[in-house]
Motif scaffolding. Structure first.
Motif, short mmCIF file in Angstrom:
data_model
loop_
_atom_site.label_atom_id
_atom_site.label_comp_id
_atom_site.label_asym_id
_atom_site.label_seq_id
_atom_site.Cartn_x
_atom_site.Cartn_y
_atom_site.Cartn_z
N THR A 26 0.83 -1.20 0.00
CA THR A 26 0.00 0.00 0.00
C THR A 26 0.87 1.25 0.00
O THR A 26 0.58 2.21 -0.72
CB THR A 26 -0.96 0.00 1.20
N ASP A 27 1.95 1.24 0.79
CA ASP A 27 2.90 2.37 0.77
C ASP A 27 3.44 2.59 -0.64
O ASP A 27 3.54 3.73 -1.10
CB ASP A 27 4.09 2.11 1.70
N PHE A 28 3.80 1.49 -1.31
CA PHE A 28 4.35 1.60 -2.66
C PHE A 28 3.34 2.28 -3.60
O PHE A 28 3.68 3.25 -4.29
CB PHE A 28 4.72 0.21 -3.21
N TRP A 29 2.11 1.76 -3.63
CA TRP A 29 1.13 2.31 -4.56
C TRP A 29 0.68 3.71 -4.16
O TRP A 29 0.39 4.54 -5.01
CB TRP A 29 -0.05 1.36 -4.73
N GLU A 30 0.66 3.99 -2.86
CA GLU A 30 0.32 5.35 -2.43
C GLU A 30 1.38 6.33 -2.92
O GLU A 30 1.07 7.43 -3.39
CB GLU A 30 0.18 5.40 -0.92
#
Length: 144
Positions: free
Chosen positions: A49-53
């Motif tokens: 989620t951090d990556f895509w955010e």
């Protein structure tokens, strides 16, 4: 009623859960997640989620190396253009199933760019050998 666009981090978790449910069940790429990586989705989901955010909403929160785990997988069981093509198909379907709009379109385009870059690094970077880039058939399958 039309789908909303991706607007916040909270929009990413349902997308990622939808994608990984499909990916884990897929006969082509599922074994990479379930058998080779033995991915614990609950533990890994905050990082994904951090990556895509960071990629879509420009949060800048992702500080890991996204390539390293894929290189480790590739060394244990080679990832091919067909595998990355299938990943892109499932990613696009997951996005389209929940969201529509400029950020959703960026998510699909970014997924394809990431798949191409990862495959290129795995096959051209001296780490795994093999032919470089997507073969034409795999490129066609990206949008199937």
């Amino acid at each position: 009623m039309p789908h909303p666009d991706i607007a916040a981090r909270a929009d990413l978790e349902p997308l990622l859960r939808r994608f990984y449910a499909a990916a884990f069940a897929d006969p082509s790429i599922g074994p990479f997640f379930t058998e080779v990586a033995r991915l614990d989705l609950e533990a890994h989901l905050p990082h994904i989620t951090d990556f895509w955010e960071s990629a879509l909403l420009r949060s800048g929160d992702y500080r890991r190396n996204a390539f390293a785990p894929h290189l480790g997988l590739h060394r244990r069981r080679p990832l091919t253009a067909a595998h990355f093509g299938r990943w892109v198909q499932l990613w696009r379907a997951a996005v389209d199933g929940l969201y529509a709009g400029p950020v959703a379109e960026r998510a699909k385009a970014q997924g394809e760019r990431i798949a191409r870059a990862m495959l290129g690094r795995l096959t051209d970077g001296g780490t795994g050998g093999g032919e470089g880039g997507f073969v034409p058939l795999a490129a066609v399958l990206l949008r199937g």
